[in-house]
Motif scaffolding. Sequence first.
Motif, PDB file in Angstrom:
ATOM      1  N   LYS A  16       0.818  -1.277   0.183  1.00  0.00           N
ATOM      2  CA  LYS A  16       0.090  -0.006   0.229  1.00  0.00           C
ATOM      3  C   LYS A  16       1.085   1.269  -0.314  1.00  0.00           C
ATOM      4  CE  LYS A  16      -3.888   1.972   2.329  1.00  0.00           C
ATOM      5  NZ  LYS A  16      -4.772   1.664   3.127  1.00  0.00           N
ATOM      6  N   VAL A  18       1.257   4.750   0.487  1.00  0.00           N
ATOM      7  CA  VAL A  18       0.872   5.720   1.633  1.00  0.00           C
ATOM      8  C   VAL A  18       2.020   6.854   1.979  1.00  0.00           C
ATOM      9  CG1 VAL A  18       0.910   6.296   4.620  1.00  0.00           C
ATOM     10  CG2 VAL A  18       0.754   3.929   3.759  1.00  0.00           C
ATOM     11  N   TRP A  20       0.240  11.437   2.810  1.00  0.00           N
ATOM     12  CA  TRP A  20      -0.013  12.961   3.260  1.00  0.00           C
ATOM     13  C   TRP A  20      -0.741  13.528   2.168  1.00  0.00           C
ATOM     14  CZ3 TRP A  20      -0.714  18.030   2.894  1.00  0.00           C
ATOM     15  CH2 TRP A  20      -1.157  18.024   3.799  1.00  0.00           C
ATOM     16  N   ARG A  21      -2.446  13.079   2.346  1.00  0.00           N
ATOM     17  CA  ARG A  21      -2.845  13.580   1.263  1.00  0.00           C
ATOM     18  C   ARG A  21      -3.113  15.665   2.028  1.00  0.00           C
ATOM     19  NH1 ARG A  21      -3.669  10.474  -2.219  1.00  0.00           N
ATOM     20  NH2 ARG A  21      -4.197   7.531  -1.546  1.00  0.00           N
ATOM     21  N   GLU A  95      -5.833  14.007  12.496  1.00  0.00           N
ATOM     22  CA  GLU A  95      -5.142  12.730  11.958  1.00  0.00           C
ATOM     23  C   GLU A  95      -4.094  11.981  13.021  1.00  0.00           C
ATOM     24  OE1 GLU A  95      -4.646  11.910   7.178  1.00  0.00           O
ATOM     25  OE2 GLU A  95      -3.639  13.252   7.979  1.00  0.00           O
ATOM     26  N   ASP A  97      -2.083   8.727  14.457  1.00  0.00           N
ATOM     27  CA  ASP A  97      -0.959   7.197  13.991  1.00  0.00           C
ATOM     28  C   ASP A  97      -1.819   6.478  14.451  1.00  0.00           C
ATOM     29  OD1 ASP A  97       0.326   8.046  15.889  1.00  0.00           O
ATOM     30  OD2 ASP A  97       2.268   7.625  14.345  1.00  0.00           O
ATOM     31  N   VAL A 136      -3.943   7.992  10.385  1.00  0.00           N
ATOM     32  CA  VAL A 136      -2.970   7.985   8.911  1.00  0.00           C
ATOM     33  C   VAL A 136      -1.807   7.299   9.862  1.00  0.00           C
ATOM     34  CG1 VAL A 136      -2.075   9.478   9.994  1.00  0.00           C
ATOM     35  CG2 VAL A 136      -2.044   9.090   7.527  1.00  0.00           C
ATOM     36  N   PHE A 137      -1.458   5.700   8.539  1.00  0.00           N
ATOM     37  CA  PHE A 137       0.381   5.198   9.265  1.00  0.00           C
ATOM     38  C   PHE A 137       0.903   6.133   9.104  1.00  0.00           C
ATOM     39  CE2 PHE A 137      -2.661   2.112   6.160  1.00  0.00           C
ATOM     40  CZ  PHE A 137      -3.001   1.850   7.009  1.00  0.00           C
ATOM     41  N   ARG A 138       1.487   5.319   9.430  1.00  0.00           N
ATOM     42  CA  ARG A 138       3.207   5.938  10.155  1.00  0.00           C
ATOM     43  C   ARG A 138       3.517   6.632   9.300  1.00  0.00           C
ATOM     44  NH1 ARG A 138       6.549   3.654  15.090  1.00  0.00           N
ATOM     45  NH2 ARG A 138       4.515   3.825  15.807  1.00  0.00           N
ATOM     46  N   GLU A 139       4.043   6.915   8.107  1.00  0.00           N
ATOM     47  CA  GLU A 139       4.181   6.522   6.748  1.00  0.00           C
ATOM     48  C   GLU A 139       3.731   8.610   6.572  1.00  0.00           C
ATOM     49  OE1 GLU A 139       5.276   3.112   7.071  1.00  0.00           O
ATOM     50  OE2 GLU A 139       3.383   3.564   7.265  1.00  0.00           O
ATOM     51  N   GLY A 140       2.559   8.245   7.131  1.00  0.00           N
ATOM     52  CA  GLY A 140       1.965   9.250   6.619  1.00  0.00           C
ATOM     53  C   GLY A 140       1.773  10.806   7.308  1.00  0.00           C
ATOM     54  N   ASN A 141       2.418  10.285   8.624  1.00  0.00           N
ATOM     55  CA  ASN A 141       2.643  11.160   9.457  1.00  0.00           C
ATOM     56  C   ASN A 141       3.427  11.549   9.570  1.00  0.00           C
ATOM     57  OD1 ASN A 141       0.740  12.422  10.949  1.00  0.00           O
ATOM     58  ND2 ASN A 141       1.327  11.113  12.689  1.00  0.00           N
TER      59      ASN A 141
END
Length: 157
Positions: A16, A18, A20-21, A95, A97, A136-141
């Motif tokens: 998946k 990941v 940030w949006r 958001e 994680d 949000v997954f850690r990668e997006g944070n």
Amino acid sequence: MLVKFMKEYTPSIVTKVVIWRKPELGSYKCNTNGVSKGNPRPTSSGFCVRDSSGNFIYAESSRLLDGNDLIAEAKELVVGLEFCILTHYTQVEMETDSLTMKNVLKGIWEVPWEISLEVKKFKELRKSGVIRVEHVFREGNQMVDYFANMGAYFCKY
């Protein structure tokens, strides 16, 4: 027979992407994170706010009393939302994680006693605007994770 067994039970790999949006037009996004260097050990937290263009607006990191990561996550959700409300950002996507915090704030899971005051305060603040809480997954944070970790080492009480 062995070949048939291997075809049926070969694990598949699922990946998946990941990222940030940006928040919706006219909204702000407040990413939060809490960090604990043990349980109970030094904890810190951080949040950052960006607008619907993705522009960085504000970030803050705080060193907290010794505790655990759940307490740090809960405290930072409150601090981040307080900042947003005080600066009149009333359409906010929060958001975190922490899947635990998301589920507690959405009423899916029971509130652990150790964060009950923070959850109560968050729910009160939430009435001041249109506030959504998402996981949000850690990668997006990553940005706020950096700030939160710096707080553990450089911020004073």
